[in-house]
Write a protein that holds these residues in place. Structure first.
Motif, PDB file in Angstrom:
ATOM      1  N   THR A 197       0.803  -1.242  -0.190  1.00  0.00           N
ATOM      2  CA  THR A 197      -0.043   0.177   0.204  1.00  0.00           C
ATOM      3  C   THR A 197       0.839   1.092  -0.025  1.00  0.00           C
ATOM      4  O   THR A 197       2.219   1.079   0.147  1.00  0.00           O
ATOM      5  CB  THR A 197      -0.984   0.132   1.203  1.00  0.00           C
ATOM      6  N   GLN A 228      -4.366   7.752   0.302  1.00  0.00           N
ATOM      7  CA  GLN A 228      -4.259   6.199   0.648  1.00  0.00           C
ATOM      8  C   GLN A 228      -4.448   5.325  -0.445  1.00  0.00           C
ATOM      9  O   GLN A 228      -5.696   5.435  -0.946  1.00  0.00           O
ATOM     10  CB  GLN A 228      -4.978   6.049   2.079  1.00  0.00           C
ATOM     11  N   ASP A 240      -4.375   1.370  -1.986  1.00  0.00           N
ATOM     12  CA  ASP A 240      -4.313  -0.260  -1.684  1.00  0.00           C
ATOM     13  C   ASP A 240      -3.232  -0.858  -2.709  1.00  0.00           C
ATOM     14  O   ASP A 240      -2.492  -0.397  -3.538  1.00  0.00           O
ATOM     15  CB  ASP A 240      -5.491  -0.786  -1.623  1.00  0.00           C
ATOM     16  N   ALA A 241      -3.062  -1.955  -2.446  1.00  0.00           N
ATOM     17  CA  ALA A 241      -2.235  -2.872  -3.190  1.00  0.00           C
ATOM     18  C   ALA A 241      -2.240  -2.841  -4.380  1.00  0.00           C
ATOM     19  O   ALA A 241      -1.272  -3.225  -5.293  1.00  0.00           O
ATOM     20  CB  ALA A 241      -1.712  -4.307  -2.051  1.00  0.00           C
TER      21      ALA A 241
END
Length: 599
Positions: free
Chosen positions: A457, A476, A478-479
């Motif tokens: 992430t 933010q 995510d992967a």
């Protein structure tokens, strides 16, 4: 004499033998020429010229060869000018000056009379004259050095005291009328021995004071004789204070038999014994007590020094390595076994000199490289206690271009342009929570930051974007590379936090009015001093995808401690006197116990 120095008389000859104006002068002190009439006389002979004041011979000079011919007398009063002996006049110069002459008389020696060398001192007063001290005022450091100093003593009150260096007059002064004390400055006591005496009258002669000026090598040969003289007052070394001796036995002999002569050497001394073996010259140094202090060995090949090593008794040493007569390596080992190595005259590199420092275990602690103009090329330092290693790279002008800092958990690489930071890259060691972090700077100010975590992430930060109302934008990711939350920080410190997928935890910031928005199934966290916050798109009830308000137990522990009220289409939850949560477009009747969680 000079008008502003009425107590000083200059007895001089001016000749053209050896130059356009060769002057020899003896100075007479202590006679105030401004108080009453004084008689002045000159006895001009073929070999000497003797000067008199008040019928007392006070100075004598050799007659220059070009003065053995008819001369004339000149008595004059002159005003100084820039560059002249007395210098230019100034505001302190009197408007009028007078030289009063009562009479002038000229005599000639009878042809059948033998010249008599007059005494150069006034009549004997019967009071002893004594030299008490010689105080050094200055010393010329050279092979032909000379000393200046003040000679002090006592005689009868008001006596005219003549100072001799051997048989030569060097100064004349007057003793104090009451105490009899006198002091006179002696200049240019050249290399050699100076037997100083003070005389008053024909028989009052002071004690002899021997002053020696010379190089260490010339003085060391004289020490036994100086010891035997018993009159030695001081020795002034005009070059080195290291006395060269042929052997340890010779040094021991001097220490035993010439103690007083050695003690007369001012500012201390040491010894050195030099020996030669093949291409090596060794010098062993000893202190004033004859204790060895160091050994130095110099290697010479084809007339050029190739290496020199000096080792001291405390274990420290200095090693110099030469190439073509120039030092290329200099190693200093200290008594504590730490070491400094200086490399010079480096070719083929961007730098010409390098200094390395090592601790007692041989660990490199620091390095510094410099350009030919003395500016820096590269620096390295190691903090053994923290394990941090820092390397700094400089551009051709000596300005910082890049710096790397290595520690146990990360390496930080910072780059600069024109002394302003442009980027900072942090690499974390495997197993850390983060993989890497990059910061970008514009004109030295942080504008962007991204952090990649070990779970793939990321957090991206944009600072002070032009034309935007917010100060910081935090994303933010995510992967899979999708943005899951955006947090905008405004100039007043408040936040607008938006979740772009469900089941997120969205936390209110302290002491700010935040606007929070989720995508369903989210948990909104509130602690004490959370401020007046607003949730947009809250999902009430107990069904699938409902949202939860999590309140810290320091604020409330159950629903009864909350005050809910309807304001228009909204529900306002008062959780403390200063903290509230507004559920935009939500009726309080739609809320259930499942929408609240007390942590």
């Amino acid at each position: 004499m000079l008008g502003d120095e009425p107590g000083t008389i200059y007895a001089s000859t001016h000749s053209k033998v050896g130059g356009p104006n060769v002057t020899e002068t003896q100075t007479v002190f202590g006679i105030d020429t401004s108080k009453g009439f004084h008689t002045y006389g000159v006895d001009w002979q073929a070999d000497t010229i003797t000067y008199y004041v008040d019928n007392n011979a006070v100075a004598r000079l050799a007659t220059p060869s070009d003065m053995n011919k008819p001369m004339y007398m000149l008595l004059n009063l002159a005003v100084g000018d820039a560059g002249s002996w007395p210098g230019a006049t100034d505001a302190t110069t009197p408007a009028e000056g007078h030289m009063l002459i009562d009479y002038v008389r000229a005599y000639t020696t009878k042809r059948d009379a033998s010249p008599v060398s007059p005494s150069l001192t006034p009549p004997d007063t019967g009071v002893p004259v004594t030299i008490s001290a010689f105080k050094l005022a200055g010393l010329t450091r050279a092979a032909s050095g000379a000393a200046d100093g003040e000679l002090a003593g006592t005689a009868s009150g008001g006596a005219l005291v003549t100072i001799y260096d051997g048989n030569s007059i060097v100064a004349t002064t007057k003793a104090d009328d009451k105490t009899g004390a006198f002091a006179v400055t002696l200049k240019d006591l050249g290399a050699g021995s100076h037997m100083l005496t003070a005389k008053v009258g024909p028989s009052a002669v002071s004690n002899e004071v021997l002053i020696v000026v010379g190089t260490a090598s010339s003085v060391v040969a004289q020490l036994p004789a100086l010891q035997a003289s018993g009159k030695l007052a001081a020795i002034y070394l005009s070059d080195s204070h290291v006395l060269p001796v042929a052997s340890v036995a010779a040094m021991t002999s001097l220490l035993t038999d010439s103690k007083e002569a050695l003690a007369a050497i001012k500012d201390g001394y040491s010894f050195a014994v030099t020996t030669t073996a093949g291409n090596n010259i060794s010098v062993v140094s000893y202190d004033a007590l004859g204790r060895m202090t160091s050994t130095a060995t110099t290697s010479i090949v084809d007339g050029q020094v190739t290496r020199s090593v000096e080792t001291k008794v405390d274990g420290s040493s200095t090693t110099l390595v030469y190439a073509k007569g120039a030092v290329v390596s200099e190693t200093h080992v200290h008594a504590d076994r730490t070491k400094d190595v200086l490399l010079t005259n480096i070719v083929g590199k961007t730098y010409v000199a390098e200094t390395n420092s090592y601790d007692a275990a041989g660990t490199l602690m620091s390095t510094s490289r410099t350009h030919s103009d003395g500016s820096k090329d590269w620096e390295f330092s190691f903090d053994k206690q923290t394990g941090i290693k820092t390397s700094t790279f400089f551009d051709n002008a000596g300005a910082v271009a890049m710096q790397t800092i290595n520690s146990a958990d990360k390496m930080v690489e910072t780059k600069y342009v024109d002394n302003l930071k442009t980027s900072e890259y942090t690499y974390y060691t495997p197993g850390s929570a983060d993989i890497a972090k990059l910061k970008i700077f514009t004109a030295g100010v942080l504008t962007y930051e991204t952090v990649r975590h070990s779970d793939q992430t990321k957090d991206n930060y944009t600072f002070s974007p032009d034309g935007k109302s917010f100060a910081v934008k935090h994303e933010q990711i995510d992967a899979t590379g999708k943005t899951v939350m955006i947090d905008l920080t405004f100039q007043d410190g408040s936040h607008a936090i938006t979740g772009l997928k469900g089941n997120l935890t969205i936390e209110s910031t302290a002491k700010a009015s935040d606007t929070l928005k989720g995508a369903g199934g989210d948990t909104f966290l509130f602690e004490r001093d959370s401020g007046a916050d607003t949730i947009v798109g809250f999902h009430p009830g107990s069904g699938i995808g409902h949202d939860v308000i999590a309140i810290d137990h320091s604020v409330a522990t159950n629903m009864s401690q909350l005050a809910l009220k309807t304001v228009g289409q909204d529900t306002v939850i008062q959780i403390s006197a200063t903290d509230s949560i507004t559920l935009q477009g939500v009726s309080h009747t739609a809320l259930t116990q499942d929408n609240f969680w007390f942590t």
